[in-house]
Enzyme design. Sequence first.
Site, short mmCIF file in Angstrom:
data_model
loop_
_atom_site.label_atom_id
_atom_site.label_comp_id
_atom_site.label_asym_id
_atom_site.label_seq_id
_atom_site.Cartn_x
_atom_site.Cartn_y
_atom_site.Cartn_z
N ARG A 127 -0.24 14.88 14.06
CA ARG A 127 0.48 14.52 12.84
C ARG A 127 0.66 15.75 11.95
NH1 ARG A 127 -1.89 10.29 8.41
NH2 ARG A 127 -3.39 11.97 8.17
N ASP A 147 0.88 -1.17 0.00
CA ASP A 147 0.00 0.00 0.00
C ASP A 147 0.91 1.22 0.00
OD1 ASP A 147 -1.65 2.16 0.62
OD2 ASP A 147 -2.95 0.99 1.93
N TYR A 184 -5.52 11.08 -3.84
CA TYR A 184 -5.88 12.40 -3.28
C TYR A 184 -4.91 12.93 -2.24
CZ TYR A 184 -8.15 9.27 0.15
OH TYR A 184 -8.40 8.29 1.06
N LYS A 185 -3.83 12.18 -1.96
CA LYS A 185 -2.85 12.65 -0.97
C LYS A 185 -1.76 13.44 -1.71
CE LYS A 185 -4.25 9.24 2.37
NZ LYS A 185 -4.32 7.80 2.59
C1 LIG Z 1 -5.50 7.12 2.73
C2 LIG Z 1 -5.19 5.68 2.76
C3 LIG Z 1 -6.05 4.76 2.16
C4 LIG Z 1 -7.31 5.23 1.51
O1 LIG Z 1 -8.14 4.23 1.10
P1 LIG Z 1 -9.43 4.59 0.22
O2 LIG Z 1 -10.14 3.31 0.08
O3 LIG Z 1 -8.92 5.09 -1.11
O4 LIG Z 1 -10.21 5.62 0.93
C5 LIG Z 1 -5.69 3.42 2.18
N1 LIG Z 1 -4.55 3.02 2.77
C6 LIG Z 1 -3.70 3.90 3.39
C7 LIG Z 1 -2.45 3.41 4.01
C8 LIG Z 1 -4.02 5.24 3.41
O5 LIG Z 1 -3.21 6.10 4.01
#
Ligand SMILES: *Cc1c(COP(=O)(O)O)cnc(C)c1O
Length: 410
Positions: A369, A197, A222-223
């Site tokens: 954070r 991930d 979106y990050k």
């Molecule tokens: C932000 C984030 C997600 C987001 O998952 P969505 O299903 O796209 O909302 C998943 N895994 C991690 C580690 C994250 O930081």
Amino acid sequence: MHTRAAELDAADPLGPYRERFTLPDGVIYLDGNSLGALPVATPEAMRRVVEREWGEGLIRSWNDEESGGAGWFDMARDVGAKIAPLIGAQPHEVIACDTVSVNLFKLISAALDMQSGRNVILSEPGNFPTDLYMIEGLERQGLAKRRLAERGNIVDALDDDIALLLLTHAHYKTGEVFDMAALTAAAHEAGALVLWDLSHSTGALPVDLNATGADFATGCGYKYLCGGPGAPAFAFVAEGHLPALRQPLTGWFGHARPFAFSDEYEAAPGIEQLQCGTSPILGLAALEVGVDLIAEIGVARLYSKSQALSEFFLECASALGLDLDLVSPPDSGARGSQLSFQHENAYAISQALIARGVIGDFRDPDILRLGFAPAYLRFADIEAAARHLAEVLESGEWQDDAFNRRAAVT
Ligand SMILES: *Cc1c(COP(=O)(O)O)cnc(C)c1O
């Protein structure tokens, strides 16, 4: 401190990129790791897609440029191909689709399908919740078993039952980064596949999926990629696994020929198979702008600035005599683009900072954070943020009732 910030900003090769983002006056944005800032070019791109491609092109826009369309049909693949170089992948190994959660479901299932006689998914306690929940969902269907091992014990836990190792490269709470190459190699040695991930890495940290031999990956749009709220995520499947790829969300967009409207599902031969339903074109259009901008700046430069920003914050905090309990690795090479501090009043402190225009966030139960999105932050912002934090702590203003009431999204 002030002079030093000015010197660092003057020497910063990424300084000019700040103008490519829209940031409100009076705000120091330390949450680009949760929702990236808006690129200046995004509204114009959205206007083009909405008014011209949708409004005038209508259904014709699905077709490619040669047929007079806008190429919507290939957009998920095209945007995926643009994300690929940011994560050390080949263009045909990445597609922009769905959310990270849904991509996890498809990729975990695909990994299980490639493994015979093994059905345990190994992860760590405290991994991002959705990663653990998605394994749990598959477990409830009787398709997988979840096993968790503390990060120091992961290699030892890789036994003959493990089908897949699922880890988050940069931890969302602490920013601690896993050694992707070493863990991928250890998993392969034990006969397990690996799914990374990359939500907190993509667009901020160097990632080389192909060099590390990773099997699968997914990450957030979106990050650090600045694709906008709820932007499509991406999914990566190593080239060598594409021929055997089978994923269970067999929607028509993953069909080899969706417009043959056949009664029988026939999986698309490549990464396109990971699509389920129709692509969210407006979301992809916004994501594309963010990806183009981050690619233009370049991950190597972003990473070195992100390290410099977090180092400078620690330098300022120490100069201000701040006594903070850092839970991120003290070595900038071992962490992502953030600093996390443990404090029993972390929530109220984060709220008091937000009231001063310093937007960081809080992660349950006691983590403050601060994210350092390198594309648009100045060293002057870092210095000011450290000063605000010192003032909030010294004045005790965080004790105000208003800062102690929890909102739904923290
Ligand atoms: C932000 C984030 C997600 C987001 O998952 P969505 O299903 O796209 O909302 C998943 N895994 C991690 C580690 C994250 O930081």
